[in-house]
Design a protein around this motif. Structure first.
Motif, PDB file in Angstrom:
ATOM      1  N   ARG A 250       0.860  -1.177   0.000  1.00 59.97           N
ATOM      2  CA  ARG A 250       0.000   0.000   0.000  1.00 59.97           C
ATOM      3  C   ARG A 250       0.903   1.235   0.000  1.00 59.97           C
ATOM      4  NH1 ARG A 250      -2.819  -1.967   5.217  1.00 59.97           N
ATOM      5  NH2 ARG A 250      -0.791  -3.010   5.304  1.00 59.97           N
ATOM      6  N   TYR A 251       0.938   1.918  -1.124  1.00 61.58           N
ATOM      7  CA  TYR A 251       1.852   3.027  -1.350  1.00 61.58           C
ATOM      8  C   TYR A 251       1.218   4.353  -0.944  1.00 61.58           C
ATOM      9  CZ  TYR A 251       4.507  -0.149  -4.421  1.00 61.58           C
ATOM     10  OH  TYR A 251       5.247  -1.197  -4.932  1.00 61.58           O
ATOM     11  N   ILE A 252       1.972   5.163  -0.198  1.00 62.04           N
ATOM     12  CA  ILE A 252       1.571   6.536   0.107  1.00 62.04           C
ATOM     13  C   ILE A 252       2.673   7.453  -0.401  1.00 62.04           C
ATOM     14  CG2 ILE A 252       0.861   8.196   1.862  1.00 62.04           C
ATOM     15  CD1 ILE A 252       0.328   5.840   3.738  1.00 62.04           C
ATOM     16  N   TRP A 253       2.294   8.472  -1.166  1.00 64.22           N
ATOM     17  CA  TRP A 253       3.257   9.411  -1.745  1.00 64.22           C
ATOM     18  C   TRP A 253       3.102  10.779  -1.091  1.00 64.22           C
ATOM     19  CZ3 TRP A 253       6.740   7.249  -4.951  1.00 64.22           C
ATOM     20  CH2 TRP A 253       6.414   6.009  -5.483  1.00 64.22           C
ATOM     21  N   SER A 254       4.218  11.407  -0.790  1.00 66.61           N
ATOM     22  CA  SER A 254       4.194  12.731  -0.163  1.00 66.61           C
ATOM     23  C   SER A 254       3.784  13.809  -1.157  1.00 66.61           C
ATOM     24  CB  SER A 254       5.568  13.057   0.421  1.00 66.61           C
ATOM     25  OG  SER A 254       6.530  13.263  -0.615  1.00 66.61           O
ATOM     26  N   HIS A 255       3.462  14.988  -0.612  1.00 69.11           N
ATOM     27  CA  HIS A 255       3.269  16.209  -1.405  1.00 69.11           C
ATOM     28  C   HIS A 255       2.272  16.048  -2.551  1.00 69.11           C
ATOM     29  CE1 HIS A 255       7.402  16.501   0.360  1.00 69.11           C
ATOM     30  NE2 HIS A 255       6.887  17.650   0.770  1.00 69.11           N
ATOM     31  N   GLY A 256       1.198  15.307  -2.289  1.00 70.27           N
ATOM     32  CA  GLY A 256       0.156  15.179  -3.299  1.00 70.27           C
ATOM     33  C   GLY A 256       0.582  14.510  -4.587  1.00 70.27           C
ATOM     34  N   GLY A 257       1.701  13.790  -4.555  1.00 70.13           N
ATOM     35  CA  GLY A 257       2.200  13.154  -5.767  1.00 70.13           C
ATOM     36  C   GLY A 257       3.195  13.998  -6.530  1.00 70.13           C
ATOM     37  N   GLY A 258       3.541  15.170  -6.001  1.00 69.32           N
ATOM     38  CA  GLY A 258       4.537  16.008  -6.676  1.00 69.32           C
ATOM     39  C   GLY A 258       4.083  16.431  -8.055  1.00 69.32           C
ATOM     40  N   SER A 259       4.989  16.352  -9.013  1.00 76.12           N
ATOM     41  CA  SER A 259       4.690  16.854 -10.363  1.00 76.12           C
ATOM     42  C   SER A 259       4.192  15.761 -11.302  1.00 76.12           C
ATOM     43  CB  SER A 259       5.942  17.506 -10.967  1.00 76.12           C
ATOM     44  OG  SER A 259       6.950  16.526 -11.239  1.00 76.12           O
ATOM     45  N   ALA A 298      -2.419  21.399  -0.018  1.00 73.88           N
ATOM     46  CA  ALA A 298      -3.659  21.740   0.681  1.00 73.88           C
ATOM     47  C   ALA A 298      -4.264  23.027   0.147  1.00 73.88           C
ATOM     48  CB  ALA A 298      -3.400  21.851   2.186  1.00 73.88           C
ATOM     49  N   ASP A 299      -4.710  22.978  -1.089  1.00 70.01           N
ATOM     50  CA  ASP A 299      -5.338  24.140  -1.718  1.00 70.01           C
ATOM     51  C   ASP A 299      -6.267  23.652  -2.815  1.00 70.01           C
ATOM     52  OD1 ASP A 299      -3.816  24.073  -4.390  1.00 70.01           O
ATOM     53  OD2 ASP A 299      -2.173  24.210  -2.955  1.00 70.01           O
ATOM     54  N   PHE A 317      -4.300  12.852   5.174  1.00 71.33           N
ATOM     55  CA  PHE A 317      -3.761  14.070   5.774  1.00 71.33           C
ATOM     56  C   PHE A 317      -2.261  13.927   6.018  1.00 71.33           C
ATOM     57  CE2 PHE A 317      -2.799  16.878   9.376  1.00 71.33           C
ATOM     58  CZ  PHE A 317      -3.364  18.064   8.934  1.00 71.33           C
ATOM     59  N   GLY A 318      -1.506  14.950   5.636  1.00 68.87           N
ATOM     60  CA  GLY A 318      -0.070  15.002   5.885  1.00 68.87           C
ATOM     61  C   GLY A 318       0.361  16.436   6.030  1.00 68.87           C
ATOM     62  N   SER A 319       1.221  16.727   7.012  1.00 67.25           N
ATOM     63  CA  SER A 319       1.568  18.122   7.302  1.00 67.25           C
ATOM     64  C   SER A 319       2.970  18.527   6.867  1.00 67.25           C
ATOM     65  CB  SER A 319       1.431  18.380   8.809  1.00 67.25           C
ATOM     66  OG  SER A 319       2.419  17.667   9.537  1.00 67.25           O
ATOM     67  N   ASP A 320       3.950  17.604   6.932  1.00 67.51           N
ATOM     68  CA  ASP A 320       5.368  17.917   6.725  1.00 67.51           C
ATOM     69  C   ASP A 320       5.957  18.676   7.907  1.00 67.51           C
ATOM     70  OD1 ASP A 320       7.807  17.790   5.485  1.00 67.51           O
ATOM     71  OD2 ASP A 320       7.332  19.204   3.889  1.00 67.51           O
ATOM     72  N   TYR A 321       5.453  18.372   9.115  1.00 66.81           N
ATOM     73  CA  TYR A 321       6.040  18.984  10.307  1.00 66.81           C
ATOM     74  C   TYR A 321       7.459  18.448  10.500  1.00 66.81           C
ATOM     75  CZ  TYR A 321       6.632  20.782  14.973  1.00 66.81           C
ATOM     76  OH  TYR A 321       7.117  21.476  16.044  1.00 66.81           O
ATOM     77  N   PRO A 322       8.454  19.286  10.898  1.00 67.26           N
ATOM     78  CA  PRO A 322       8.320  20.621  11.485  1.00 67.26           C
ATOM     79  C   PRO A 322       8.354  21.783  10.493  1.00 67.26           C
ATOM     80  CG  PRO A 322      10.580  19.915  11.696  1.00 67.26           C
ATOM     81  CD  PRO A 322       9.837  18.772  11.053  1.00 67.26           C
ATOM     82  N   TRP A 323       8.441  21.512   9.196  1.00 69.47           N
ATOM     83  CA  TRP A 323       8.480  22.650   8.272  1.00 69.47           C
ATOM     84  C   TRP A 323       7.125  23.319   8.132  1.00 69.47           C
ATOM     85  CZ3 TRP A 323      11.547  18.363   7.674  1.00 69.47           C
ATOM     86  CH2 TRP A 323      12.919  18.625   7.738  1.00 69.47           C
ATOM     87  N   VAL A 324       6.068  22.551   8.243  1.00 69.49           N
ATOM     88  CA  VAL A 324       4.722  23.120   8.179  1.00 69.49           C
ATOM     89  C   VAL A 324       3.910  22.537   9.334  1.00 69.49           C
ATOM     90  CG1 VAL A 324       2.647  23.423   6.804  1.00 69.49           C
ATOM     91  CG2 VAL A 324       4.871  23.273   5.664  1.00 69.49           C
ATOM     92  N   GLU A 325       3.281  23.385  10.114  1.00 69.52           N
ATOM     93  CA  GLU A 325       2.464  22.905  11.219  1.00 69.52           C
ATOM     94  C   GLU A 325       1.143  22.341  10.689  1.00 69.52           C
ATOM     95  OE1 GLU A 325       1.929  25.595  14.424  1.00 69.52           O
ATOM     96  OE2 GLU A 325       4.086  25.809  14.814  1.00 69.52           O
ATOM     97  N   PRO A 326       0.635  21.306  11.327  1.00 68.01           N
ATOM     98  CA  PRO A 326      -0.635  20.717  10.873  1.00 68.01           C
ATOM     99  C   PRO A 326      -1.771  21.726  10.757  1.00 68.01           C
ATOM    100  CG  PRO A 326       0.416  19.289  12.482  1.00 68.01           C
ATOM    101  CD  PRO A 326       1.238  20.541  12.433  1.00 68.01           C
ATOM    102  N   ALA A 327      -1.810  22.721  11.664  1.00 66.44           N
ATOM    103  CA  ALA A 327      -2.889  23.704  11.635  1.00 66.44           C
ATOM    104  C   ALA A 327      -2.916  24.468  10.315  1.00 66.44           C
ATOM    105  CB  ALA A 327      -2.754  24.674  12.807  1.00 66.44           C
ATOM    106  N   ARG A 328      -1.748  24.685   9.710  1.00 63.81           N
ATOM    107  CA  ARG A 328      -1.706  25.392   8.419  1.00 63.81           C
ATOM    108  C   ARG A 328      -2.288  24.533   7.308  1.00 63.81           C
ATOM    109  NH1 ARG A 328       4.009  27.523   6.909  1.00 63.81           N
ATOM    110  NH2 ARG A 328       2.826  27.944   5.014  1.00 63.81           N
ATOM    111  N   ILE A 329      -2.026  23.243   7.353  1.00 61.55           N
ATOM    112  CA  ILE A 329      -2.606  22.352   6.343  1.00 61.55           C
ATOM    113  C   ILE A 329      -4.122  22.303   6.499  1.00 61.55           C
ATOM    114  CG2 ILE A 329      -2.639  19.997   5.464  1.00 61.55           C
ATOM    115  CD1 ILE A 329      -0.035  21.491   4.906  1.00 61.55           C
TER     116      ILE A 329
END
Length: 360
Positions: A250-259, A298-299, A317-329
């Protein structure tokens, strides 16, 4: 080809050299300073309900010392978070963003610096550090185990230890290692074992040696190269036949799948098949079975593209903490056009269907 300091990039646009310069002070902290007493879940979460974060990074002092020993000291803007990261602060940010549970994974540069023994030790230490975080804070953390790729033998040993002893929830990979993408034939034994275990495989974007730091002067690798490398990894898995050979992974990709959604690899299939069930041997079939997190996506634009190609059940749901806080996502997703039911699925429901341990 081994990565060199000038050819390896990090999230936020830093090189290994910059990473070390800014965050060397963290290595002086002891584990006791990073792991506090147990902290209860916040009494009041956001009205939408608690969330499960699949894109959440952690850093042990020993790992930082490993990176320091590469003698790469040049400061790089954007990595102040490493100086102050602690488990206590991590839990506080999770509570603020309504995150009940976060699945821990390592980020760039990972553990591979060209030395097999060193890489194996580093993967083991990080995995045991994450296991202690889980034990100290029941229900708050999951763990995607670090593997010492491109060392296949070491990775097979670490898979056994991580799953059978540490009870990891899955594995966390980078999109490429030494300019080998995930479908490289040398990695086949690792994929066979992960498929046998019906494993969750979370993949985080990196930048390869060809196209990393200062590849395009003045443009941070996070703007183009990380998303492009994620696309390369996905193409590599499908084109090589690895995705077909691993139906139980079961594959999960970061950043919405990138480009990947801008690549010609999908041309022809997508336009004709969006409204139909994709044939089992098609590229679109694999893209639709994959999962994608919401970090950097997240847009309305990114969610709109994802929903055109994959069902909402494949977005987590994925935040990329600590670079982005979950609340921002959360803030971005609330304005993305997703319905209340879709938000609930992304925040929690899809995670629970994908990974029963997310309920614990």
């Amino acid at each position: 080809m081994k990565h060199t300091p000038s050819s390896t990039a990090f999230a936020g646009g830093a090189s290994r050299r910059g990473f070390l310069g800014l965050f060397g002070s963290l290595g002086a902290l002891g584990t006791a300073a990073l792991v506090p007493e147990g902290r209860p879940l916040a009494q009041t979460l956001a009205s939408q309900g608690s969330r499960i974060d699949f894109h959440h990074h952690f850093f042990s002092p020993e790992w930082v010392r490993l990176v320091e020993r590469q003698h790469l000291k040049q400061p790089v803007l954007g990595f102040e978070q490493f100086k102050t990261w602690t488990v206590a602060k991590d839990l506080e940010v999770m509570d603020k963003g309504g995150v009940e549970k976060a699945f821990l994974s390592v980020t760039q540069p990972g553990v591979w610096f060209g030395d097999v023994a060193e890489s194996r030790r580093a993967a083991r230490e990080l995995n045991e550090f994450a296991a202690r975080m889980k034990a100290d804070h029941p229900g708050r953390y999951g763990h995607f185990a670090v593997l010492p790729l491109p060392d296949v033998e070491g990775s097979l040993r670490e898979i056994e230890y991580a799953f059978d002893v540490l009870k990891a929830d899955g594995v966390g990979l980078l999109s490429s290692y030494d300019d080998k993408w995930l479908g490289d034939k040398s990695f086949a034994p690792v994929w066979a074992e992960l498929n046998r275990r019906k494993a969750i495989v979370y993949t985080h974007a990196t930048a390869p040696g060809c196209c990393a730091w200062n590849f395009q002067p003045g443009i941070l690798p996070t703007f183009v190269e990380l998303g492009s490398d994620l696309a390369r990894a996905m193409v590599s898995l499908i084109h090589s036949g690895t995705a077909k050979a691993t139906p139980d992974v079961r594959y999960i990709w970061s950043h919405g799948g990138g480009s990947i959604w801008a690549q010609r690899f999908l041309v022809g299939e997508t336009a004709e098949s969006l409204a139909r069930t994709a044939p089992p041997d098609s590229r679109l079939h694999h893209f639709r079975r994959f999962y994608y997190d919401t970090a950097a996506a997240a847009d309305a634009v990114h969610m709109g593209i994802l929903k055109m190609i994959v069902p909402t059940s494949q977005i987590v749901f994925g935040s990329d903490y600590p670079w982005v806080e979950p609340a921002r996502i959360v803030e971005g997703l609330e304005k993305s056009g997703l319905s209340a039911a879709e938000l609930q699925a992304v925040y929690r429901g899809n995670a629970q269907a994908l990974l029963p341990s997310s309920r614990q």
